[in-house]
Design an enzyme around this catalytic site. Structure first.
Site, PDB file in Angstrom:
ATOM      1  N   GLY A  11       9.110  11.323 -15.137  1.00 47.38           N
ATOM      2  CA  GLY A  11       7.560  10.628 -14.919  1.00 47.38           C
ATOM      3  C   GLY A  11       7.179  10.983 -13.571  1.00 47.38           C
ATOM      4  O   GLY A  11       7.689  11.485 -12.686  1.00 47.38           O
ATOM      5  N   ASP A  32      15.317  10.643 -19.425  1.00 47.62           N
ATOM      6  CA  ASP A  32      13.950  10.638 -19.865  1.00 47.62           C
ATOM      7  C   ASP A  32      13.694  11.124 -21.100  1.00 47.62           C
ATOM      8  O   ASP A  32      14.149  12.459 -21.349  1.00 47.62           O
ATOM      9  CB  ASP A  32      13.155  11.147 -18.764  1.00 47.62           C
ATOM     10  N   LEU A  73      13.177   3.036 -14.061  1.00 44.35           N
ATOM     11  CA  LEU A  73      11.743   3.090 -13.970  1.00 44.35           C
ATOM     12  C   LEU A  73      11.173   3.240 -15.256  1.00 44.35           C
ATOM     13  O   LEU A  73       9.755   3.410 -15.469  1.00 44.35           O
ATOM     14  CB  LEU A  73      11.468   4.269 -13.053  1.00 44.35           C
ATOM     15  N   LYS A 105      26.259  -2.356 -15.517  1.00 45.17           N
ATOM     16  CA  LYS A 105      27.409  -3.407 -15.423  1.00 45.17           C
ATOM     17  C   LYS A 105      28.763  -2.693 -15.626  1.00 45.17           C
ATOM     18  O   LYS A 105      29.524  -2.925 -14.846  1.00 45.17           O
ATOM     19  CB  LYS A 105      27.232  -4.623 -16.525  1.00 45.17           C
ATOM     20  N   ALA A 114      12.263  -1.242 -11.657  1.00 44.60           N
ATOM     21  CA  ALA A 114      10.630  -1.114 -11.300  1.00 44.60           C
ATOM     22  C   ALA A 114       9.725  -1.988 -11.957  1.00 44.60           C
ATOM     23  O   ALA A 114       9.597  -1.914 -13.115  1.00 44.60           O
ATOM     24  CB  ALA A 114      10.539   0.466 -11.551  1.00 44.60           C
ATOM     25  N   TYR A 145       2.490  -4.821 -21.737  1.00 48.97           N
ATOM     26  CA  TYR A 145       3.010  -4.227 -20.508  1.00 48.97           C
ATOM     27  C   TYR A 145       3.563  -5.542 -19.399  1.00 48.97           C
ATOM     28  O   TYR A 145       4.593  -5.554 -19.188  1.00 48.97           O
ATOM     29  CB  TYR A 145       1.992  -3.284 -19.726  1.00 48.97           C
ATOM     30  N   LYS A 149       7.191  -6.522 -18.550  1.00 48.63           N
ATOM     31  CA  LYS A 149       7.742  -6.639 -17.278  1.00 48.63           C
ATOM     32  C   LYS A 149       8.322  -7.740 -16.802  1.00 48.63           C
ATOM     33  O   LYS A 149       9.318  -8.002 -15.960  1.00 48.63           O
ATOM     34  CB  LYS A 149       6.907  -6.009 -16.374  1.00 48.63           C
ATOM     35  N   ARG A 186      -6.132   6.080 -14.828  1.00 48.62           N
ATOM     36  CA  ARG A 186      -6.139   5.341 -13.585  1.00 48.62           C
ATOM     37  C   ARG A 186      -7.187   5.928 -12.684  1.00 48.62           C
ATOM     38  O   ARG A 186      -7.329   7.019 -12.756  1.00 48.62           O
ATOM     39  CB  ARG A 186      -4.623   5.389 -12.999  1.00 48.62           C
TER      40      ARG A 186
HETATM   41  P1  NAD Z   1       5.281   7.617 -16.061  1.00 45.82           P
HETATM   42  O1  NAD Z   1       4.518   7.381 -17.364  1.00 45.82           O
HETATM   43  O2  NAD Z   1       4.690   8.883 -15.364  1.00 45.82           O
HETATM   44  O3  NAD Z   1       6.672   7.658 -16.179  1.00 45.82           O
HETATM   45  C1  NAD Z   1       7.382   6.774 -16.927  1.00 45.82           C
HETATM   46  C2  NAD Z   1       8.592   7.637 -17.482  1.00 45.82           C
HETATM   47  O4  NAD Z   1       9.342   6.725 -18.500  1.00 45.82           O
HETATM   48  C3  NAD Z   1       7.992   9.014 -18.407  1.00 45.82           C
HETATM   49  O5  NAD Z   1       8.700   9.830 -17.811  1.00 45.82           O
HETATM   50  C4  NAD Z   1       8.399   8.601 -19.752  1.00 45.82           C
HETATM   51  O6  NAD Z   1       8.554   9.809 -20.549  1.00 45.82           O
HETATM   52  C5  NAD Z   1       9.633   7.816 -19.472  1.00 45.82           C
HETATM   53  N1  NAD Z   1      10.084   6.916 -20.643  1.00 45.82           N
HETATM   54  C6  NAD Z   1       9.115   6.093 -21.312  1.00 45.82           C
HETATM   55  N2  NAD Z   1       9.705   5.493 -22.407  1.00 45.82           N
HETATM   56  C7  NAD Z   1      10.797   5.935 -22.413  1.00 45.82           C
HETATM   57  C8  NAD Z   1      12.103   5.700 -23.076  1.00 45.82           C
HETATM   58  N3  NAD Z   1      12.291   4.764 -24.074  1.00 45.82           N
HETATM   59  N4  NAD Z   1      13.288   6.275 -23.147  1.00 45.82           N
HETATM   60  C9  NAD Z   1      13.566   7.094 -21.928  1.00 45.82           C
HETATM   61  N5  NAD Z   1      12.465   7.512 -21.064  1.00 45.82           N
HETATM   62  C10 NAD Z   1      11.292   6.855 -21.481  1.00 45.82           C
HETATM   63  O7  NAD Z   1       4.882   6.310 -15.336  1.00 45.82           O
HETATM   64  P2  NAD Z   1       4.925   6.062 -13.481  1.00 45.82           P
HETATM   65  O8  NAD Z   1       3.568   5.825 -13.020  1.00 45.82           O
HETATM   66  O9  NAD Z   1       6.038   6.950 -12.856  1.00 45.82           O
HETATM   67  O10 NAD Z   1       5.701   4.584 -13.700  1.00 45.82           O
HETATM   68  C11 NAD Z   1       6.968   4.433 -13.656  1.00 45.82           C
HETATM   69  C12 NAD Z   1       7.492   3.001 -13.596  1.00 45.82           C
HETATM   70  O11 NAD Z   1       6.896   2.394 -12.185  1.00 45.82           O
HETATM   71  C13 NAD Z   1       7.213   2.300 -14.562  1.00 45.82           C
HETATM   72  O12 NAD Z   1       8.237   1.401 -14.885  1.00 45.82           O
HETATM   73  C14 NAD Z   1       6.113   1.420 -14.219  1.00 45.82           C
HETATM   74  O13 NAD Z   1       5.873   0.286 -14.780  1.00 45.82           O
HETATM   75  C15 NAD Z   1       6.377   1.220 -12.561  1.00 45.82           C
HETATM   76  N6  NAD Z   1       4.890   1.008 -11.865  1.00 45.82           N
HETATM   77  C16 NAD Z   1       4.198   2.066 -11.741  1.00 45.82           C
HETATM   78  C17 NAD Z   1       2.994   2.031 -10.888  1.00 45.82           C
HETATM   79  C18 NAD Z   1       2.071   3.079 -10.368  1.00 45.82           C
HETATM   80  O14 NAD Z   1       1.013   2.911  -9.732  1.00 45.82           O
HETATM   81  N7  NAD Z   1       2.494   4.305 -10.983  1.00 45.82           N
HETATM   82  C19 NAD Z   1       2.657   0.761 -10.527  1.00 45.82           C
HETATM   83  C20 NAD Z   1       3.374  -0.422 -10.829  1.00 45.82           C
HETATM   84  C21 NAD Z   1       4.592  -0.130 -11.516  1.00 45.82           C
END
Ligand code: NAD
Length: 315
Positions: A11, A32, A73, A105, A114, A145, A149, A186
């Site tokens: 991601g 992923d 993440l 664990k 995250a 969401y 979390k 976003r």
């Molecule tokens: P993103 O969507 O780019 O990345 C998330 C990744 O998780 C993707 O590559 C997706 O394919 C993978 N994924 C989703 N479901 C899955 C599953 N069931 N099995 C395996 N992989 C799976 O999002 P991001 O912006 O990179 O966010 C990453 C983390 O950071 C998330 O947990 C998000 O909640 C947290 N976060 C991000 C932000 C931000 O500003 N980008 C802010 C707060 C929290």
């Protein structure tokens, strides 16, 4: 050399984390299923210390080699994704976090969740400190969401308290940088895409709602510092400089030298009015604070992504 497992490693944030961990000479296992991520984010990584497992973490999964750190993440993160995938989002936060904590664990690994500033909801305390419990609407569209979390945080603390897993929780505030998808909904990628094509910049409401934006390199440094610390309680990581969305739109216009005009659109449901981290704990515990300001971060985003990528299929 430590072995780090990164769920969501293909991601936006996860792929930058993989890059940085490899730069620091660690081995990286990226888990992923590409639900919202993309192979394009990791295809530049061609070293034997990196492996990608295409696994859906909602189902139980195993890794056969020793693991020292687990960075969890994986989760849809953009409203456009979690509104399209509400049940998946809840299951990743619950089943996916369960399976990943179980793996940490088994391997006696340090686990980092995250989490997000969204656990504060539409906050009644400003700026948000980690001891604020939040103001979240569980049944609104964003509840899938925010509550996933919050549940993941509760689960993490239960594995720590009851099962003795060495856990950490990072509450991430809005982060931007190269590899954000142009159409992920976003504010920063949307404004950049619109500005670079001289199309109107669409600001929700009157644009007086505030956000703070952290450049991705700063955030990744903070996440690794937390994982490598001994802290168990949540730590905010984000940039405390606060801007209204209108100021953000104007800064994007300036940095891109765009002729776009600003258009106002209806506010989405439960859109928070204010958002700014109090990063006292990160400063004191980790000696961390952001170093890249908004103009510099926007310039680096454009430079490192290339305008063509930011514009996506809008042209
Ligand atoms: P993103 O969507 O780019 O990345 C998330 C990744 O998780 C993707 O590559 C997706 O394919 C993978 N994924 C989703 N479901 C899955 C599953 N069931 N099995 C395996 N992989 C799976 O999002 P991001 O912006 O990179 O966010 C990453 C983390 O950071 C998330 O947990 C998000 O909640 C947290 N976060 C991000 C932000 C931000 O500003 N980008 C802010 C707060 C929290």
């Amino acid at each position: 050399m430590a072995t780090c497992l990164v769920t969501g490693g293909a991601g936006f944030l996860g792929s930058h984390l993989c890059d940085e961990l490899l730069l620091r000479k660690h081995r990286v296992i990226c888990v992923d299923n590409l639900e919202t991520g993309s192979l394009a984010n990791i295809e530049h990584i061609r070293v034997p210390e990196f492996v990608h497992l295409n696994v859906d973490i909602i189902e139980p999964y195993h890794v056969d080699e020793p693991v020292d750190f687990v960075y969890h993440l994986a989760s849809p993160a953009s409203p456009i994704d979690y509104l399209r995938l509400p049940l998946h989002t809840l299951k990743v936060g619950s089943h996916g976090t369960h399976h990943t904590l179980g793996l940490a664990k088994k391997h006696r690994a340090r686990f980092l969740l995250a989490s997000t500033s969204e656990v504060y909801g539409d906050p009644k305390v400003h700026p948000q400190t980690e001891d604020y419990w939040g103001h979240v609407n569980p049944i609104g569209p964003r509840g899938v969401y925010d509550e996933a979390k919050r549940y993941a945080e509760a689960l993490t603390m239960a594995y720590h308290r009851q099962q003795g897993v060495d856990t950490a929780i990072v509450r991430i505030f809005n982060t931007y940088g190269p590899r954000m998808r142009p159409h992920d909904g976003r504010a920063i990628p949307t404004f950049l895409r619109q500005a670079l094509t001289d199309r109107p910049i669409t600001v929700f409401g009157d644009g007086s709602q505030t956000r703070s934006f952290c450049f991705v390199d700063d955030l990744i440094r903070g996440i690794i510092a937390l994982a490598e610390s001994g802290e168990h309680y949540p730590v905010n990581v984000g940039n405390p400089n606060e801007f209204t969305l209108l100021e953000l739109a104007e800064t994007v216009l300036e940095v891109t030298s765009s002729r776009s005009e600003i258009l106002h659109e209806a506010l989405p449901t439960d859109d928070p009015q204010q958002r700014r981290p109090d990063i006292t704990r990160a400063r004191e515990l980790l000696g961390w604070e952001p170093q890249v300001d908004l103009r510099e971060g926007l310039r680096r985003t454009i430079e490192q992504s290339g305008a063509d990528v930011l514009v996506g299929s809008a042209r």
